[in-house]
Enzyme design. Structure first.
Site, PDB file in Angstrom:
ATOM      1  N   ASP A  30       2.495  -6.490  26.841  1.00  0.00           N
ATOM      2  CA  ASP A  30       1.709  -7.548  26.241  1.00  0.00           C
ATOM      3  C   ASP A  30       0.641  -7.994  27.445  1.00  0.00           C
ATOM      4  OD1 ASP A  30       4.219  -7.284  24.242  1.00  0.00           O
ATOM      5  OD2 ASP A  30       2.630  -8.370  23.492  1.00  0.00           O
ATOM      6  N   GLN A  72      11.500  -4.199  15.575  1.00  0.00           N
ATOM      7  CA  GLN A  72      10.118  -3.364  15.477  1.00  0.00           C
ATOM      8  C   GLN A  72      10.517  -1.952  15.568  1.00  0.00           C
ATOM      9  OE1 GLN A  72      10.620  -6.339  17.082  1.00  0.00           O
ATOM     10  NE2 GLN A  72       8.762  -7.848  17.189  1.00  0.00           N
TER      11      GLN A  72
HETATM   12  O1  MRU Z   1       6.265  -9.683  19.310  1.00  0.00           O
HETATM   13  P1  MRU Z   1       5.519  -8.498  19.102  1.00  0.00           P
HETATM   14  O2  MRU Z   1       6.114  -7.439  18.075  1.00  0.00           O
HETATM   15  O3  MRU Z   1       4.086  -8.582  19.036  1.00  0.00           O
HETATM   16  O4  MRU Z   1       5.704  -7.524  20.413  1.00  0.00           O
HETATM   17  C1  MRU Z   1       5.078  -6.418  20.598  1.00  0.00           C
HETATM   18  C2  MRU Z   1       5.337  -5.736  21.900  1.00  0.00           C
HETATM   19  O5  MRU Z   1       6.081  -6.118  22.682  1.00  0.00           O
HETATM   20  C3  MRU Z   1       4.705  -4.301  22.255  1.00  0.00           C
HETATM   21  O6  MRU Z   1       5.431  -3.328  23.247  1.00  0.00           O
HETATM   22  C4  MRU Z   1       3.528  -4.592  23.120  1.00  0.00           C
HETATM   23  O7  MRU Z   1       2.640  -5.723  22.403  1.00  0.00           O
HETATM   24  C5  MRU Z   1       2.591  -3.702  23.458  1.00  0.00           C
HETATM   25  S1  MRU Z   1       1.557  -3.039  21.667  1.00  0.00           S
HETATM   26  C6  MRU Z   1       0.840  -1.659  22.047  1.00  0.00           C
END
Ligand code: MRU
Length: 366
Positions: free
Chosen positions: A256, A215
């Site tokens: 999260d 990401q």
């Molecule tokens: O697995 P993902 O890509 O959904 O994980 C996303 C994250 O860990 C982000 O840092 C978190 O959701 C915050 S998004 C504003």
């Protein structure tokens, strides 16, 4: 380009092309009474939308990581409930509320860690309980649009509050993607970085690549480069060495789920980053809307951590890289203890050195 490490990954949804300029703020598009999600699995190589026609499609898109990032997952779920009400009310105008329970369940099973998903389901459930049977789909969809709008506005406030903490100019490290793509727009961690960069407080961003879905390399670097914010991608394992080299003032990440005691669940690797930051005197800022704070979860130990397929780490660009007999451990989030967090920033302001009393006070305020 496919996310490396995702060999069994398949495109199983209907791609559509939309006549809009794609940006970090177009992860979720509600247009002409239809829901489109920018397929984040394909960025930055291809800018393709998936149309979600029903709640099952939304749940599948969340599970498959078409849309990801805690606030974006919550907003998509709210639209999904709107689509469900439209279908259920059309087929059974008398009993549509009862059959919705199955749709809430379908969404709740999509991913376990981001509490914004459960926040959105609970919010929409309360909203639906408050309305009568006159054209409910239009009203529920209008509420989803409102959640989407509020999240965008909240991120602007988070950005301003967070930027105020950063005495620059300094370099910062971010992990995963907590940008416009992960939210209704602008971003949480990247909202802080955008605001602070505009104020001359940040001159360089280091984006952890964020194995295994990348990401950071694929999404965060794409977002920042489009905004002409200086960004360098680093291997996750390079972050402590970068801190040791000097000039890094802050680690800035999203979340999260934040437990009632201030422990923070975020993308796997955040915990190690925070440990290294404390060793090097680098401060840690967690940027998240209050919908990410979960007062029902006392501490990080109770946060459910999603485990994904071993193939995500055993493969690279679709090719197996580990010997056949080898298995993998693939938790996709970890918990950073509150004591390693210098500040949590929400749309309401700053919680310095978070603890249970400060979080409760923050949530109780307007
Ligand atoms: O697995 P993902 O890509 O959904 O994980 C996303 C994250 O860990 C982000 O840092 C978190 O959701 C915050 S998004 C504003």
């Amino acid at each position: 380009m496919l996310p490396p490490g995702v060999g069994q990954w398949r495109l199983s949804m209907q791609e559509v092309s939309l006549d809009i300029a794609v940006s970090a703020d177009s992860a979720i598009v509600w247009q002409d009474e239809r829901l489109y999600l920018l397929d984040q699995r394909l960025l930055p190589g291809r800018e393709v939308f998936i149309e979600c026609t029903d709640v099952q499609g939304v749940a599948q898109a969340i599970r498959a990581m078409v849309v990801r990032g805690a606030p974006a997952i919550g907003i998509s779920a709210a639209y999904g409930i709107g689509l469900a009400v439209r279908a259920r009310h059309l087929s059974d105008p008398l009993h549509w509320r009862e059959v919705l329970e199955a749709d809430y369940q379908t969404l709740a099973e999509a991913r376990p860690t981001a509490v914004n998903l459960f926040w959105a389901i609970a919010h929409m459930r309360r909203f639906i309980a408050s309305i009568d049977d006159t054209d409910p789909a239009a009203r529920v969809l209008a509420e989803a649009i409102e959640i989407h709008r509020c999240d965008r506005a909240d991120n602007r406030r988070i950005g301003e509050f967070g930027a105020g903490l950063i005495e620059g100019p300094t370099a910062v490290i971010t992990h995963c993607n907590a940008g416009g793509l992960a939210t209704g727009g602008w971003g949480t961690a990247l909202g802080v970085i955008r605001s602070a960069h505009a104020q001359g407080r940040i001159h360089q961003v280091y984006a952890d690549e964020t194995r295994p879905w990348l990401q950071g390399a694929r999404l965060t670097a794409w977002e920042l480069a489009r905004d002409a914010i200086p960004v360098k991608v680093i291997a996750d394992s390079a972050a402590p060495a970068r801190m040791a080299a000097g000039g890094v003032g802050w680690v800035i990440v999203g979340a999260d789920r934040i437990a009632a005691n201030g422990d923070v669940a975020n993308k796997i690797g955040t915990y190690g980053l925070a440990v290294a930051a404390r060793h090097h005197g680098v401060r840690v800022l967690v940027a998240a809307p209050t919908s990410t704070i979960d007062p029902e979860t006392p501490s990080g130990a109770e946060i459910p951590i999603e485990q994904r397929s071993a193939d995500e780490v055993l493969q690279y660009a679709g090719q197996r890289i580990a010997a056949d007999a080898v298995d993998a451990w693939n938790p996709v989030f970890d918990v950073t203890p509150a004591e390693l967090v210098d500040a949590i920033v929400t749309e309401r302001g700053v919680i310095e050195k978070p603890n249970p009393a400060r979080l409760a006070e923050h949530l109780a305020g307007e």
